[in-house]
Design a protein around this motif. Structure first.
Motif, PDB file in Angstrom:
ATOM      1  N   UNK A  49      91.397  31.497   2.169  1.00 31.03           N
ATOM      2  CA  UNK A  49      90.669  32.639   1.609  1.00 31.03           C
ATOM      3  C   UNK A  49      90.145  33.548   2.712  1.00 31.03           C
ATOM      4  N   UNK A  50      89.750  32.942   3.828  1.00 31.35           N
ATOM      5  CA  UNK A  50      89.293  33.760   4.959  1.00 31.35           C
ATOM      6  C   UNK A  50      90.457  34.615   5.467  1.00 31.35           C
ATOM      7  N   UNK A  51      91.648  34.025   5.470  1.00 28.99           N
ATOM      8  CA  UNK A  51      92.848  34.761   5.879  1.00 28.99           C
ATOM      9  C   UNK A  51      93.097  35.948   4.948  1.00 28.99           C
ATOM     10  N   UNK A  52      92.908  35.745   3.660  1.00 25.99           N
ATOM     11  CA  UNK A  52      93.066  36.860   2.707  1.00 25.99           C
ATOM     12  C   UNK A  52      92.080  37.988   3.038  1.00 25.99           C
ATOM     13  N   UNK A  53      90.837  37.610   3.312  1.00 24.37           N
ATOM     14  CA  UNK A  53      89.822  38.616   3.645  1.00 24.37           C
ATOM     15  C   UNK A  53      90.211  39.359   4.925  1.00 24.37           C
ATOM     16  N   UNK A  54      90.749  38.599   5.883  1.00 20.75           N
ATOM     17  CA  UNK A  54      91.159  39.212   7.138  1.00 20.75           C
ATOM     18  C   UNK A  54      92.324  40.179   6.899  1.00 20.75           C
ATOM     19  N   UNK A  55      93.253  39.762   6.062  1.00 19.00           N
ATOM     20  CA  UNK A  55      94.446  40.575   5.772  1.00 19.00           C
ATOM     21  C   UNK A  55      94.105  41.951   5.219  1.00 19.00           C
TER      22      UNK A  55
ATOM     23  N   UNK B 121      80.287  40.490   6.422  1.00 20.08           N
ATOM     24  CA  UNK B 121      79.929  40.388   5.006  1.00 20.08           C
ATOM     25  C   UNK B 121      80.572  39.163   4.357  1.00 20.08           C
ATOM     26  N   UNK B 122      80.902  38.176   5.184  1.00 18.25           N
ATOM     27  CA  UNK B 122      81.584  37.000   4.631  1.00 18.25           C
ATOM     28  C   UNK B 122      80.732  35.747   4.751  1.00 18.25           C
ATOM     29  N   UNK B 123      80.616  35.043   3.626  1.00 25.19           N
ATOM     30  CA  UNK B 123      79.962  33.732   3.646  1.00 25.19           C
ATOM     31  C   UNK B 123      81.021  32.675   3.346  1.00 25.19           C
TER      32      UNK B 123
ATOM     33  N   UNK C 299      87.090  21.907   7.442  1.00 31.25           N
ATOM     34  CA  UNK C 299      87.720  21.185   8.558  1.00 31.25           C
ATOM     35  C   UNK C 299      87.357  21.855   9.889  1.00 31.25           C
ATOM     36  N   UNK C 300      87.696  21.159  10.981  1.00 34.71           N
ATOM     37  CA  UNK C 300      87.426  21.741  12.306  1.00 34.71           C
ATOM     38  C   UNK C 300      88.154  23.076  12.461  1.00 34.71           C
ATOM     39  N   UNK C 301      89.397  23.111  12.021  1.00 39.23           N
ATOM     40  CA  UNK C 301      90.172  24.358  12.131  1.00 39.23           C
ATOM     41  C   UNK C 301      89.530  25.489  11.349  1.00 39.23           C
ATOM     42  N   UNK C 302      89.047  25.168  10.147  1.00 38.95           N
ATOM     43  CA  UNK C 302      88.422  26.212   9.322  1.00 38.95           C
ATOM     44  C   UNK C 302      87.142  26.729   9.968  1.00 38.95           C
TER      45      UNK C 302
ATOM     46  N   UNK D  98      85.496  32.268  15.114  1.00 38.75           N
ATOM     47  CA  UNK D  98      86.299  33.302  15.777  1.00 38.75           C
ATOM     48  C   UNK D  98      86.115  34.664  15.110  1.00 38.75           C
ATOM     49  N   UNK D  99      86.069  34.633  13.778  1.00 42.12           N
ATOM     50  CA  UNK D  99      85.985  35.872  13.006  1.00 42.12           C
ATOM     51  C   UNK D  99      84.559  36.424  12.934  1.00 42.12           C
ATOM     52  N   UNK D 100      83.613  35.658  13.472  1.00 42.18           N
ATOM     53  CA  UNK D 100      82.197  36.078  13.460  1.00 42.18           C
ATOM     54  C   UNK D 100      81.717  36.442  12.059  1.00 42.18           C
ATOM     55  N   UNK D 101      81.928  35.529  11.118  1.00 44.37           N
ATOM     56  CA  UNK D 101      81.472  35.738   9.736  1.00 44.37           C
ATOM     57  C   UNK D 101      79.946  35.745   9.678  1.00 44.37           C
ATOM     58  N   UNK D 102      79.423  36.270   8.571  1.00 43.45           N
ATOM     59  CA  UNK D 102      77.963  36.355   8.411  1.00 43.45           C
ATOM     60  C   UNK D 102      77.321  34.969   8.513  1.00 43.45           C
ATOM     61  N   UNK D 103      77.831  33.994   7.732  1.00 44.91           N
ATOM     62  CA  UNK D 103      77.266  32.644   7.851  1.00 44.91           C
ATOM     63  C   UNK D 103      78.105  31.601   7.133  1.00 44.91           C
ATOM     64  N   UNK D 104      78.025  30.387   7.644  1.00 45.91           N
ATOM     65  CA  UNK D 104      78.559  29.223   6.946  1.00 45.91           C
ATOM     66  C   UNK D 104      77.460  28.722   6.022  1.00 45.91           C
TER      67      UNK D 104
END
Ligand SMILES: *Cc1c(COP(=O)(O)O)cnc(C)c1O
Length: 415
Positions: A85-91, A98-100, A107-110, A116-122
């Protein structure tokens, strides 16, 4: 004017005759109204305009890129629950601030991808997750921004499979553990605390569970502040219900009127994560009757859409309104089960439904299929995914092609 309505006996989506879409694109077919997405999003934006807020549309409810772009262009942020879903937002060129990012199993990769994408917060769901974010952020030489998802133990009075804010659910951190975890988070070098989050369930038809949940976490917010920990925002999740049948639901203004007084004096920016509220009644599924058959005790109407195309009836026993695309002149009704072609007894759309007498070749619209519709579809029984169409006034956009048989085997290898 409604986005889906009958005019002289024919179903229209905005300015387009649905029967014309079926002629051109065949069935099963998902059809969305752009106008409906815009209206729903704007109703929330207007309702909360008095305060600093951010609407993070929940991508998992309906994730087609064309739809995400419409919402992004209106200023929506996004709630994502996976790397995909993060990939969709990036696309679609989404503003990453503005992403939570929610989910109990990141996972570690996620996590690395979100950092990397500097999202608003986990939106963190456990102590271990907090430690994992801290560790990965450390190796990257940056800080990970977080909110902790608190489980306020309220009953939103919805289906048990879509309740998420009771203490027996797997989601979030127990409210009694909240303060300790915030204190612990504040000692972690690579963690930056941004806010507090909750998400209590889905298809909630009353505002009180939200009010109740906010009241329950307010003392915790005060304790966190007293411990010298700064919060910037309060994220109250999604879950706003819609009308599938005759439920009495609430509109955006009623929601805001209930929630806003509870937030007064907190000095926090509000985040909401609606999915179904925006997408649910913005899409329909079109299907064609293949066979009508009688058993000694039942009438069956067998359609060309199956549980692999729309899982909600099978998964939750969910009700979807179903009506002929062209109204019947003969209004006499019968009672039947409307079922799909998949080899499972659980493959049904409606049981003992009263509907006009249907015959082979009739086309039906399954309403309220915009949220948790296409996104839950699968290739079970090696059935290709249906196409998706977006209507904008009188223009028709094919936003996802119908899969072909070759698509089913593309990633397989017999050698
Ligand atoms: C699924 C989900 C949402 C959206 O739920 P709706 O019922 O579609 O509004 C919001 N936030 C989180 C964390 C979710 O998991």
């Amino acid at each position: 004017m409604e986005s889906f309505e009958y005019r002289s006996g024919e179903l229209f989506c905005e300015e387009v005759k649905v029967s014309e879409l079926i002629k051109k694109f065949a069935t099963p077919l998902y059809v969305y109204s752009k106008k409906s997405f815009i209206e729903k999003f704007n109703s929330l934006k207007i309702a909360f305009s008095a305060i600093d807020h951010l609407i993070c549309y929940s991508i998992k409810s309906c994730s087609n890129l064309a739809i995400l772009r419409i919402l992004k262009d209106m200023g929506s942020g996004f709630d994502v629950v996976s790397g995909g879903e993060l990939f969709r937002a990036e696309e679609i060129g989404s503003d990453m601030s503005r992403i939570v990012f929610a989910g109990v199993g990141k996972t570690e990769d996620e996590i690395e991808y979100g950092l990397e994408q500097e999202i608003l917060m986990f939106n963190v769901e456990s102590k271990q997750e907090l430690e994992r974010i801290n560790k990965i952020a450390g190796t990257m030489g940056i800080k990970g921004s977080v909110a902790i998802r608190i489980n306020p133990d309220v009953d939103p009075k919805t289906h048990k499979y879509i309740t998420t804010g009771k203490s027996e659910n797997k989601f979030g951190v127990d409210i009694k553990e909240g303060l300790n975890l915030y204190k612990y988070a504040s000692t972690l070098k690579n963690i930056e605390i941004k806010g507090i989050q909750m998400h209590i369930g889905s298809q909630i038809t009353d505002t009180f569970p939200y009010v109740n949940a906010i009241r329950k976490i307010k003392p915790l917010i005060n304790d966190i502040k007293s411990a010298g920990i700064k919060l910037e925002n309060i994220d109250i999740g999604g879950g706003l219900g819609i009308n599938y049948k005759e439920e009495v639901t609430f509109d955006a203004k009623t929601f805001a009127d209930a929630v806003l007084p509870e937030l007064e004096g907190l000095g926090l920016k509000l985040i909401i994560e609606p999915g179904r509220f925006i997408a649910g009644n913005s899409g329909i599924l079109l299907t064609r009757v293949q066979y009508v058959k009688k058993s000694p005790v039942k009438n069956f109407v067998i359609i060309d859409a199956g549980m692999n195309d729309l899982l909600r009836p099978s998964l939750y026993g969910a009700y979807h309104s179903i009506m002929p695309v062209i109204e019947k002149e003969e209004k006499e009704k019968t009672v039947c089960d409307i079922v799909g072609p998949v080899c499972e007894s659980g493959d049904f759309f409606a049981k003992d439904r009263e509907i006009e007498k249907l015959k082979q070749g009739d086309c039906l619209a399954v309403f309220s299929a915009g949220a948790y519709g296409f996104v839950m579809s699968s290739n079970y029984n090696s059935r290709p995914h249906p196409a998706e169409i977006l209507i904008d006034g009188s223009s028709v956009h094919l936003i996802r092609k119908r899969e072909e048989y070759v698509d089913l085997i593309r990633l397989e290898d017999v050698n």
